[in-house]
Scaffold this motif. Structure first.
Motif, PDB file in Angstrom:
ATOM      1  N   ASP A  75      23.245  21.189 -17.923  1.00 46.75           N
ATOM      2  CA  ASP A  75      23.965  22.864 -17.790  1.00 46.75           C
ATOM      3  C   ASP A  75      23.460  22.999 -18.579  1.00 46.75           C
ATOM      4  O   ASP A  75      23.413  24.673 -17.942  1.00 46.75           O
ATOM      5  CB  ASP A  75      25.372  21.986 -16.929  1.00 46.75           C
ATOM      6  N   TRP A  76      23.893  23.086 -19.960  1.00 42.13           N
ATOM      7  CA  TRP A  76      23.603  23.741 -21.197  1.00 42.13           C
ATOM      8  C   TRP A  76      22.350  24.337 -21.468  1.00 42.13           C
ATOM      9  O   TRP A  76      22.181  25.593 -21.820  1.00 42.13           O
ATOM     10  CB  TRP A  76      24.098  23.371 -22.616  1.00 42.13           C
ATOM     11  N   TRP A  77      21.630  23.298 -21.471  1.00 39.17           N
ATOM     12  CA  TRP A  77      20.118  24.312 -21.317  1.00 39.17           C
ATOM     13  C   TRP A  77      19.760  24.880 -19.955  1.00 39.17           C
ATOM     14  O   TRP A  77      18.789  25.616 -20.323  1.00 39.17           O
ATOM     15  CB  TRP A  77      18.638  22.341 -21.047  1.00 39.17           C
ATOM     16  N   ALA A  78      19.817  24.494 -19.246  1.00 41.33           N
ATOM     17  CA  ALA A  78      19.301  25.277 -17.767  1.00 41.33           C
ATOM     18  C   ALA A  78      20.119  26.918 -18.072  1.00 41.33           C
ATOM     19  O   ALA A  78      19.367  28.049 -18.182  1.00 41.33           O
ATOM     20  CB  ALA A  78      20.005  25.237 -16.618  1.00 41.33           C
ATOM     21  N   ARG A  79      21.061  27.307 -18.568  1.00 39.53           N
ATOM     22  CA  ARG A  79      22.072  28.478 -19.084  1.00 39.53           C
ATOM     23  C   ARG A  79      21.320  29.115 -19.609  1.00 39.53           C
ATOM     24  O   ARG A  79      21.253  30.461 -20.143  1.00 39.53           O
ATOM     25  CB  ARG A  79      23.682  27.795 -18.756  1.00 39.53           C
ATOM     26  N   LEU A  80      21.294  28.369 -21.189  1.00 39.32           N
ATOM     27  CA  LEU A  80      21.120  29.193 -22.070  1.00 39.32           C
ATOM     28  C   LEU A  80      19.860  29.443 -21.754  1.00 39.32           C
ATOM     29  O   LEU A  80      19.248  30.552 -22.902  1.00 39.32           O
ATOM     30  CB  LEU A  80      21.720  27.992 -23.679  1.00 39.32           C
ATOM     31  N   SER A  81      18.955  28.645 -22.010  1.00 31.49           N
ATOM     32  CA  SER A  81      17.749  28.683 -21.639  1.00 31.49           C
ATOM     33  C   SER A  81      16.762  30.014 -20.853  1.00 31.49           C
ATOM     34  O   SER A  81      15.623  30.451 -20.428  1.00 31.49           O
ATOM     35  CB  SER A  81      15.969  27.750 -21.283  1.00 31.49           C
TER      36      SER A  81
END
Length: 230
Positions: A75-81
């Protein structure tokens, strides 16, 4: 000897710009605001953002790592990317992502055994040092243990209240660098004992009371040892 990481302080040029990044992008909450300083809660550790108006200054171009729960990583990867060009590294069964904050600090979010939700602690800080041998001996006497030495002979990883990496000047993952004049606070049951262990090698003793000791290590980093009651 050292039982916890109380704080990590970073130097910023704009408190408002830095606040936007840490508050809105990384979901950290401000606990204290002063004219030249913001304090965020990162689990049990404080992240302090500080304008360079006095000593100790915060660290420059510091690489450090936040703990996040394993299940939140994707979830962090999807959001920050969506807004950042992230880099990723795999360490055995766990992953970390990397991005830069507005002041050039390399921020890592890594999977750790924490409850969350969101960022729940700081598990690594990287310091730039002139001599690995000297710095390793210094921090070993404070209770850190060596767990890894880099194959390039430019870094040493120590374990204590958190992971402490000592780097001679070089670029690491995501072009990270070790921080200079970093300000770290440590909890300890006996601040005087911590000072006694390294008193012959500190650059300076900045303050000493019954409850806390502030020193500069051989590379100019500020270290504060505070008793549990502080």
């Amino acid at each position: 000897m050292l039982t916890g990481l109380s704080w990590l302080a970073l130097e910023v040029t704009s408190l408002e710009r830095a606040r936007t990044f840490y508050e809105e992008t990384l979901d950290l909450a401000v606990t204290t605001q002063r004219d030249d300083e913001l304090v965020f809660a990162a689990g049990e550790t404080e992240l302090i953002l500080r304008r360079p108006t006095a000593f100790p200054r915060g660290g420059l171009h510091t690489h450090y790592a936040f703990s996040i729960p394993h299940a939140e990583y994707d979830d962090w990867w999807a959001r920050l990317s969506e807004a950042y060009e992230l880099e990723e590294a795999q360490f055995g069964p766990v992953s970390s992502l990397y991005l830069d904050d507005p002041d050039g600090n390399c921020v890592e979010l890594g999977q750790q055994d924490v409850s969350g939700p969101g960022i729940d602690g700081i598990f690594e800080v990287v310091l730039e040092v002139e001599s690995l041998e000297r710095a390793t001996a210094f921090y070993t006497d404070l209770g850190f243990e060596t767990v890894d030495t880099g194959s390039d002979r430019q870094r040493v990883r120590l374990h204590g209240p958190m992971a402490l990496e000592l780097w001679e000047p070089h670029l690491g993952i995501a072009d990270a660098r070790g921080g200079v004049h970093v300000d770290l606070g440590f909890e300890t049951e006996e601040p005087a004992a911590a000072l006694e262990a390294i008193s012959d090698r500190v650059r300076a003793v900045e303050r000493e009371t019954d409850d806390s000791v502030v020193v500069r290590d051989p590379d100019g980093h500020f270290l504060t040892f505070t008793g549990a009651q502080c």
